[in-house]
Design a protein around this motif. Structure first.
Motif, PDB file in Angstrom:
ATOM      1  N   LYS A 156       0.873  -1.184   0.000  1.00 20.42           N
ATOM      2  CA  LYS A 156       0.000   0.000   0.000  1.00 20.42           C
ATOM      3  C   LYS A 156       0.902   1.222   0.000  1.00 20.42           C
ATOM      4  O   LYS A 156       1.698   1.431   0.906  1.00 20.42           O
ATOM      5  CB  LYS A 156      -0.873  -0.014   1.260  1.00 20.42           C
ATOM      6  N   LEU A 157       0.768   2.011  -1.042  1.00 20.55           N
ATOM      7  CA  LEU A 157       1.636   3.179  -1.122  1.00 20.55           C
ATOM      8  C   LEU A 157       1.094   4.309  -0.281  1.00 20.55           C
ATOM      9  O   LEU A 157      -0.061   4.662  -0.373  1.00 20.55           O
ATOM     10  CB  LEU A 157       1.740   3.669  -2.559  1.00 20.55           C
ATOM     11  N   ARG A 158       1.961   4.870   0.506  1.00 21.78           N
ATOM     12  CA  ARG A 158       1.631   6.118   1.175  1.00 21.78           C
ATOM     13  C   ARG A 158       1.839   7.196   0.126  1.00 21.78           C
ATOM     14  O   ARG A 158       2.917   7.400  -0.395  1.00 21.78           O
ATOM     15  CB  ARG A 158       2.577   6.329   2.354  1.00 21.78           C
ATOM     16  N   LYS A 159       0.769   7.854  -0.246  1.00 16.88           N
ATOM     17  CA  LYS A 159       0.908   8.895  -1.247  1.00 16.88           C
ATOM     18  C   LYS A 159       1.271  10.197  -0.555  1.00 16.88           C
ATOM     19  O   LYS A 159       0.620  10.604   0.392  1.00 16.88           O
ATOM     20  CB  LYS A 159      -0.419   9.079  -1.987  1.00 16.88           C
ATOM     21  N   LEU A 160       2.315  10.840  -1.035  1.00 13.44           N
ATOM     22  CA  LEU A 160       2.639  12.172  -0.544  1.00 13.44           C
ATOM     23  C   LEU A 160       1.659  13.109  -1.232  1.00 13.44           C
ATOM     24  O   LEU A 160       1.596  13.145  -2.445  1.00 13.44           O
ATOM     25  CB  LEU A 160       4.057  12.551  -0.944  1.00 13.44           C
ATOM     26  N   ASN A 161       0.877  13.832  -0.490  1.00  7.95           N
ATOM     27  CA  ASN A 161      -0.070  14.739  -1.126  1.00  7.95           C
ATOM     28  C   ASN A 161       0.256  16.177  -0.764  1.00  7.95           C
ATOM     29  O   ASN A 161       1.286  16.465  -0.168  1.00  7.95           O
ATOM     30  CB  ASN A 161      -1.500  14.371  -0.748  1.00  7.95           C
ATOM     31  N   ALA A 162      -0.628  17.068  -1.141  1.00  4.29           N
ATOM     32  CA  ALA A 162      -0.351  18.484  -0.934  1.00  4.29           C
ATOM     33  C   ALA A 162      -0.130  18.801   0.539  1.00  4.29           C
ATOM     34  O   ALA A 162       0.635  19.686   0.887  1.00  4.29           O
ATOM     35  CB  ALA A 162      -1.503  19.317  -1.474  1.00  4.29           C
ATOM     36  N   VAL A 163      -0.765  18.062   1.423  1.00 10.21           N
ATOM     37  CA  VAL A 163      -0.662  18.344   2.852  1.00 10.21           C
ATOM     38  C   VAL A 163       0.715  17.946   3.386  1.00 10.21           C
ATOM     39  O   VAL A 163       1.348  18.689   4.138  1.00 10.21           O
ATOM     40  CB  VAL A 163      -1.759  17.595   3.631  1.00 10.21           C
ATOM     41  N   THR A 164       1.163  16.786   2.965  1.00  8.06           N
ATOM     42  CA  THR A 164       2.461  16.320   3.469  1.00  8.06           C
ATOM     43  C   THR A 164       3.613  16.748   2.559  1.00  8.06           C
ATOM     44  O   THR A 164       4.735  16.342   2.753  1.00  8.06           O
ATOM     45  CB  THR A 164       2.494  14.789   3.589  1.00  8.06           C
ATOM     46  N   LYS A 165       3.255  17.574   1.557  1.00 14.22           N
ATOM     47  CA  LYS A 165       4.258  18.057   0.623  1.00 14.22           C
ATOM     48  C   LYS A 165       5.442  18.673   1.382  1.00 14.22           C
ATOM     49  O   LYS A 165       5.268  19.355   2.367  1.00 14.22           O
ATOM     50  CB  LYS A 165       3.594  19.127  -0.241  1.00 14.22           C
ATOM     51  N   GLY A 166       6.616  18.425   0.880  1.00 14.72           N
ATOM     52  CA  GLY A 166       7.779  19.027   1.506  1.00 14.72           C
ATOM     53  C   GLY A 166       8.627  18.003   2.211  1.00 14.72           C
ATOM     54  O   GLY A 166       8.515  16.812   1.985  1.00 14.72           O
ATOM     55  N   CYS A 167       9.493  18.486   3.055  1.00 10.27           N
ATOM     56  CA  CYS A 167      10.508  17.638   3.668  1.00 10.27           C
ATOM     57  C   CYS A 167      10.100  17.123   5.032  1.00 10.27           C
ATOM     58  O   CYS A 167      10.751  16.231   5.578  1.00 10.27           O
ATOM     59  CB  CYS A 167      11.801  18.418   3.844  1.00 10.27           C
ATOM     60  N   LEU A 222       0.447  13.345  -8.351  1.00  8.06           N
ATOM     61  CA  LEU A 222       0.459  14.411  -9.343  1.00  8.06           C
ATOM     62  C   LEU A 222      -0.622  15.418  -8.992  1.00  8.06           C
ATOM     63  O   LEU A 222      -1.644  15.053  -8.400  1.00  8.06           O
ATOM     64  CB  LEU A 222       0.238  13.813 -10.726  1.00  8.06           C
ATOM     65  N   PRO A 223      -0.423  16.683  -9.343  1.00  5.91           N
ATOM     66  CA  PRO A 223      -1.480  17.660  -9.079  1.00  5.91           C
ATOM     67  C   PRO A 223      -2.747  17.313  -9.861  1.00  5.91           C
ATOM     68  O   PRO A 223      -2.665  16.721 -10.945  1.00  5.91           O
ATOM     69  CB  PRO A 223      -0.869  18.986  -9.546  1.00  5.91           C
ATOM     70  N   THR A 224      -3.896  17.648  -9.318  1.00  5.51           N
ATOM     71  CA  THR A 224      -5.166  17.368  -9.996  1.00  5.51           C
ATOM     72  C   THR A 224      -5.378  18.381 -11.126  1.00  5.51           C
ATOM     73  O   THR A 224      -4.729  19.438 -11.155  1.00  5.51           O
ATOM     74  CB  THR A 224      -6.338  17.508  -9.018  1.00  5.51           C
ATOM     75  N   GLY A 225      -6.306  18.063 -12.003  1.00  8.56           N
ATOM     76  CA  GLY A 225      -6.654  18.978 -13.088  1.00  8.56           C
ATOM     77  C   GLY A 225      -7.051  20.346 -12.564  1.00  8.56           C
ATOM     78  O   GLY A 225      -6.715  21.381 -13.148  1.00  8.56           O
ATOM     79  N   GLU A 226      -7.737  20.352 -11.449  1.00  6.70           N
ATOM     80  CA  GLU A 226      -8.165  21.620 -10.847  1.00  6.70           C
ATOM     81  C   GLU A 226      -6.960  22.440 -10.363  1.00  6.70           C
ATOM     82  O   GLU A 226      -6.893  23.652 -10.573  1.00  6.70           O
ATOM     83  CB  GLU A 226      -9.090  21.314  -9.671  1.00  6.70           C
ATOM     84  N   GLU A 227      -6.044  21.748  -9.706  1.00  6.24           N
ATOM     85  CA  GLU A 227      -4.833  22.441  -9.248  1.00  6.24           C
ATOM     86  C   GLU A 227      -4.019  22.973 -10.426  1.00  6.24           C
ATOM     87  O   GLU A 227      -3.445  24.068 -10.362  1.00  6.24           O
ATOM     88  CB  GLU A 227      -3.954  21.486  -8.413  1.00  6.24           C
ATOM     89  N   ILE A 228      -3.987  22.195 -11.492  1.00  6.35           N
ATOM     90  CA  ILE A 228      -3.209  22.569 -12.673  1.00  6.35           C
ATOM     91  C   ILE A 228      -3.827  23.780 -13.362  1.00  6.35           C
ATOM     92  O   ILE A 228      -3.112  24.670 -13.820  1.00  6.35           O
ATOM     93  CB  ILE A 228      -3.109  21.352 -13.626  1.00  6.35           C
TER      94      ILE A 228
END
Ligand code: NDP
Ligand code: CA
Length: 313
Positions: free
Chosen positions: A3-14, A279-285
């Motif tokens: 199960k992949l932990r997806k890095l999303n906008a919230v956890t974005k960064g270091c 990847l960013p969503t269409g809305e974010e893009i």
């Protein structure tokens, strides 16, 4: 399954990533050559100002530094000195390999050829060797290159191999055959230099998952490679069907181009995928797609966290 932990906008960064000798964060990105982006690509909806080097360069650096990758693999680099200078202040050192007859040469006001670059964190790795290759198609040199580094994790002595490339662009049956030939040459080159050590092979392959080269790399190679973004093993779909829907999304006069052509391949027996950046969503893009004032390239960065497993060396 994994199960992949997806890095999303919230956890974005270091903040969620602590580099250790037993893990590896890789960032893979076609950053869009300055000369090509401004003078050659004809992005229909991208404002000219968003393509100015003075605004783009900080967005590129910001994105590179934001994720604290251990290793950065880039394509369409035509400002290596700038990147190298800035990344040096962040503890990275790197190398660049130009394309032999870069299309940038033919653009007025170019900043030299574009090519591939790899940067790595100097406190974590020492360079064992670097190799470059002009990729061959039926034993004839093409205009595409690969850059390979063997890096030694300072703390453990573990060696890993990182290779990046940017394959021939454009659509068509002949071109997908040429890319497949470049892929075979690339695998041969990698095999010669990396042996059985953990391998990351990433880049802009200019090929959708349905192209022959995808199977050449993920099925036919003795290197035992899988695609990191497709390793989300939560259903029975094949690897190619598990790829994200796009890694580039642009609008040209002929319409929208939205597809997956960038990959991070890795050796299954010695590396394990821990997380990938979503990847960013269409809305974010946004409706004008990329590049834009928010996204400096027409390709998105891929970021993957690996665990370095048992070494077969
Ligand atoms: P590729 O076909 O691999 O493409 C080169 C670049 O063009 C890539 O960075 C690619 O980006 C980008 N690209 C892809 N599709 C488009 C598109 N529809 N519109 C604009 N840009 C696009 O080229 P090669 O490396 O094989 O080089 C091209 C050849 O052109 C070179 O051999 C050069 O010498 C030759 N040439 C050019 C001349 C000129 O005046 N322009 C004159 C003589 C020769 P991505 O990978 O992101 O898709
Ligand atoms: Ca491009």
């Amino acid at each position: 399954g994994l199960k992949l932990r997806k890095l999303n906008a919230v956890t974005k960064g270091c903040s969620d990533y602590i580099s250790s000798p037993y893990n590896l964060r890789i960032l893979q990105w076609n950053i869009l050559s300055q000369a090509l982006g401004q003078m050659n690509d004809n992005f229909a909806k991208c404002p000219d100002e968003a393509l100015e080097w003075n605004s783009r360069r900080y967005l590129i650096i910001e994105e590179l530094v934001e994720y604290c990758p251990d290793i950065i693999c880039l394509q369409e680099v035509d400002h290596f000195n700038f990147l190298s200078h800035v990344l040096d202040t962040q503890g990275y050192t790197g190398m660049f390999v130009p394309k032999p007859d870069s299309p940038c040469f033919y653009i007025h006001g170019n900043n030299g050829p574009d090519g591939c670059a790899i940067f790595y964190r100097q406190d974590k790795f020492e360079l064992v060797k670097a190799e470059t290759r002009v990729l061959e198609i039926w034993r004839v040199q093409s205009n595409q290159v690969a850059l390979l580094m063997v890096l030694r994790v300072r703390e453990t002595g573990q060696e890993i191999c990182v290779t990046t490339t940017h394959l021939k662009a454009r659509k068509g049956a002949l071109l997908s055959t040429l890319r497949n030939e470049q892929g075979k040459d690339l695998l041969q080159f990698v095999g010669e230099h990396c042996g059985r050590m953990p391998l990351v092979l990433c880049g802009d392959f200019n090929a959708e998952p349905s192209e022959p080269i995808y199977n050449t790399i993920t099925c036919d190679s003795p290197l035992g490679l899988a695609s990191a973004y497709a390793s989300c093993d939560t259903n029975s779909k094949s690897s190619a069907e598990n790829e994200p829907p796009y890694t580039t999304w642009k609008i040209r006069d002929e319409g929208e181009i939205c597809h997956t052509i960038d990959y991070i391949f890795y050796s299954k027996n010695s590396l394990e995928v821990d997380a990938v950046l979503e990847l960013p969503t269409g809305e974010e893009i946004g409706e004008h797609r990329v590049p834009s004032f928010s996204y400096p390239s027409d390709h998105f960065s891929l970021v993957c966290d690996f665990k370095i497993g048992r070494s077969d060396m």
